[in-house]
Design a protein around this motif. Structure first.
Motif, PDB file in Angstrom:
ATOM      1  N   LEU A 243     -21.030  40.547 -58.527  1.00  0.00           N
ATOM      2  CA  LEU A 243     -19.539  40.108 -57.687  1.00  0.00           C
ATOM      3  C   LEU A 243     -19.297  40.969 -56.442  1.00  0.00           C
ATOM      4  CD1 LEU A 243     -17.232  38.863 -60.679  1.00  0.00           C
ATOM      5  CD2 LEU A 243     -18.357  37.485 -59.084  1.00  0.00           C
ATOM      6  N   ILE A 244     -20.137  42.092 -56.303  1.00  0.00           N
ATOM      7  CA  ILE A 244     -19.770  43.060 -55.182  1.00  0.00           C
ATOM      8  C   ILE A 244     -19.755  42.312 -53.835  1.00  0.00           C
ATOM      9  CG2 ILE A 244     -20.649  45.096 -53.832  1.00  0.00           C
ATOM     10  CD1 ILE A 244     -21.653  46.106 -56.737  1.00  0.00           C
ATOM     11  N   CYS A 245     -20.864  41.545 -53.704  1.00  0.00           N
ATOM     12  CA  CYS A 245     -20.780  40.773 -52.364  1.00  0.00           C
ATOM     13  C   CYS A 245     -19.973  39.539 -52.458  1.00  0.00           C
ATOM     14  CB  CYS A 245     -22.324  40.436 -51.958  1.00  0.00           C
ATOM     15  SG  CYS A 245     -23.297  41.699 -51.732  1.00  0.00           S
ATOM     16  N   GLY A 246     -19.179  39.177 -53.497  1.00  0.00           N
ATOM     17  CA  GLY A 246     -18.337  37.961 -53.591  1.00  0.00           C
ATOM     18  C   GLY A 246     -19.127  36.934 -53.851  1.00  0.00           C
ATOM     19  N   PHE A 247     -18.377  35.690 -53.841  1.00  0.00           N
ATOM     20  CA  PHE A 247     -19.163  34.420 -54.181  1.00  0.00           C
ATOM     21  C   PHE A 247     -19.693  33.656 -52.610  1.00  0.00           C
ATOM     22  CE2 PHE A 247     -15.795  34.481 -57.537  1.00  0.00           C
ATOM     23  CZ  PHE A 247     -16.810  34.549 -58.535  1.00  0.00           C
ATOM     24  N   GLY A 248     -20.926  33.362 -52.829  1.00  0.00           N
ATOM     25  CA  GLY A 248     -21.366  32.824 -51.451  1.00  0.00           C
ATOM     26  C   GLY A 248     -20.886  31.523 -51.352  1.00  0.00           C
ATOM     27  N   PRO A 249     -20.425  30.969 -50.174  1.00  0.00           N
ATOM     28  CA  PRO A 249     -19.772  29.948 -49.799  1.00  0.00           C
ATOM     29  C   PRO A 249     -20.951  28.704 -50.294  1.00  0.00           C
ATOM     30  CG  PRO A 249     -19.224  31.253 -47.924  1.00  0.00           C
ATOM     31  CD  PRO A 249     -20.397  32.081 -48.879  1.00  0.00           C
ATOM     32  N   ILE A 250     -22.013  28.990 -49.876  1.00  0.00           N
ATOM     33  CA  ILE A 250     -23.049  27.698 -50.243  1.00  0.00           C
ATOM     34  C   ILE A 250     -22.822  27.392 -51.825  1.00  0.00           C
ATOM     35  CG2 ILE A 250     -24.708  29.456 -50.813  1.00  0.00           C
ATOM     36  CD1 ILE A 250     -26.954  27.526 -50.010  1.00  0.00           C
ATOM     37  N   LEU A 251     -22.682  28.424 -52.698  1.00  0.00           N
ATOM     38  CA  LEU A 251     -22.636  28.081 -53.968  1.00  0.00           C
ATOM     39  C   LEU A 251     -21.282  27.608 -54.296  1.00  0.00           C
ATOM     40  CD1 LEU A 251     -23.694  31.491 -55.425  1.00  0.00           C
ATOM     41  CD2 LEU A 251     -25.080  29.676 -55.023  1.00  0.00           C
TER      42      LEU A 251
END
Length: 494
Positions: free
Chosen positions: A198-206
């Motif tokens: 989760l450090i890089c957050g949720f990818g918008p694509i997902l």
């Protein structure tokens, strides 16, 4: 202009862009022909696979899927009275009546030619209306980008499907998801709960694949199978005489309506298709044929929804604002490759923008050729058992999500977002405002805080920038008009 053509030539000859356009059109026609598999789902399915492509090739492939799917949706609409896409709902009315009279092949030919004409004219409008932004790009500062983000979020007002509160709830959920991960200014981890993933957050694509594709598949899994189509139908293109006497005016109407509806975020091809059909009937000399198999009733909506495939890219490329589910998926493709749509993309990534122009041109030409030969294959696919088709689509989605980082984290997020999207639909919330919140949340927060750092905490910086003032004013007007329309409609219904 010479430089633009040089970039387009380099992209078309130096990359597999033409192959990507052909694959995109083919996949789009197949996806559009399957009832329930909308253009956005078709794009979402192929989105993870574009990760390994060159950015410009991946974007062209996604845009070609959009074009192909809009035509593909008319195939089941005409042959089995079941629209493959929402926009094809307007084509059902006269297209299926033509099929009942043994003119289904003619209706398919009119749909194909109308789609190609609409796509090419829409491309001209796209190039014309976005070109001036290349010169204005250098005027944008952090306060301007913050205002662009606010303008994008104001679109939620028109995407709320009759309830501004529901739209705001969905949008706020998206903004909350966007805060997960590293703080964009201080670098401190937020809401990661000790998870490395989760450090890089949720990818918008997902988020998009889960909310749009998986939730729609959940919905389709609980519905009856679609009807069978006759596999003997052969496509027949309209003659020039028929176009001149009966189709030219519906095409002109489709271009005008499609341009307006494409530029306005939240309208989209469905609204354009129904309005253009209604206007085609109003201006027709053969009004009595409408609802009973009118060629104009097929030409106008099919032309307009293909114009939208290009004109809906104007707010996306200009301001980074997706006005529809399909353009949101295209935005996800850009983010996947590290591209940020907006005025600076014309300066920083001209090969992507101008390559996209060239790719859309060839995609529409491929649509004419592939559309002629793909009808039989699309009919075979429509006649397969629905559970088998949905099972294959599930495999494509989750294998594609896994291929991003070869980790179970991505498929898990897609599955969770699919459940969330299904619940949102169940309680009447549109998932698109949530996607807007996820996509624009980072832009709004980063540029808001960066602007305050520059001004040392003075909020007047947002009113001291001319571009910011214009965009914030537009946001205010946009929200006000949307609220007025909702109040007016509610009073009208009461």
């Amino acid at each position: 202009m010479e430089q633009i053509f040089s970039i387009i030539f380099d992209v078309m000859t130096g990359t597999p862009a033409l192959i990507g356009a052909a694959i995109g059109i083919t996949w789009g026609i197949i996806g559009g022909a399957l009832p329930g598999i909308s253009p956005s789902i078709s794009m979402a399915l192929i989105l993870p696979l574009t990760y390994t492509m060159q950015p410009v090739v991946g974007i062209i492939t996604l845009a070609a899927v959009y074009c192909g799917a809009e035509y593909g949706g008319s195939i089941p609409a005409i042959l089995i009275s079941t629209p493959g896409t929402n926009a094809a709902g307007a084509t059902v009315i006269d297209g299926y009546q033509m099929q009942l009279k043994g003119r289904g092949g003619e209706a398919l030919g009119i749909s194909l030619v109308s789609g190609v004409i609409g796509g090419l004219v829409g491309l001209v409008l796209l190039v014309t209306l976005t070109g001036w932004l290349a010169d204005a790009a250098l005027l944008f500062r952090p306060a301007s980008y913050f205002a662009i983000g606010i303008l994008g979020l104001s679109v939620i007002a028109s995407l709320s499907e009759g309830s501004l509160v529901k739209g705001l709830i969905s949008g706020i959920l998206g903004l909350m998801i966007a805060t997960v991960g590293n703080d964009p200014i201080s670098g401190v981890n937020r809401f990661t709960f000790g998870s490395v993933d989760l450090i890089c957050g949720f990818g918008p694509i997902l988020i998009m694949v889960g909310l749009f594709a998986v939730s729609e598949l959940f919905k389709e899994s609980g519905q009856a199978s679609w009807p069978k189509a006759q596999a003997a139908t052969k496509i027949k293109l309209p003659s020039f005489t028929l176009w001149r006497k009966r189709l030219a005016i519906p095409h002109l109407i489709g271009v005008i309506v499609g341009t307006i509806e494409g530029i306005v975020p939240g309208a989209g091809g469905t609204v354009a298709a129904f309005i253009s059909r209604n206007e085609a009937k109003r201006w027709s000399r053969h009004k009595e044929e409408f609802d009973h198999g009118s060629v104009e009733g097929v030409a106008a909506p099919e032309c307009s929804n293909n114009v939208v495939t290009s004109t809906s890219l104007i707010p996306l490329l200009s301001f980074g604002i997706p006005g529809s589910n399909s353009s949101a998926i295209l935005l996800g493709g850009m983010l996947l490759h590290g591209l940020r749509p907006g005025p600076m993309i014309f300066v920083q990534n001209p090969e992507v923008v101008y390559g996209l122009y060239g790719g859309l041109f060839f995609a529409n030409l491929f649509l004419l050729v592939i559309g002629l030969v793909s009808v039989r294959g699309a009919l075979w696919l429509v006649n397969r058992p629905k559970p088998y088709v949905l099972a294959v689509v599930y495999v494509l989605i989750f294998s594609g999500a896994y291929s991003l980082n070869h980790s179970l984290f991505e498929p898990t997020v897609v599955l969770i977002m699919g459940v969330v999207g299904y619940l949102l639909r169940y309680i009447g919330l549109s998932p698109l405002p949530m996607v807007l919140g996820v996509v624009l949340g980072f832009m709004v927060e980063t540029n808001f805080r960066r602007s305050l750092q520059i001004s040392q905490g003075d909020y007047g910086i947002f009113l001291g920038d001319p571009v910011s003032i214009i965009l914030l004013t537009l946001s205010f007007v946009f929200v006000s008009v949307s609220i007025y329309r909702m109040v007016h409609e509610s009073r009208k219904q009461a």
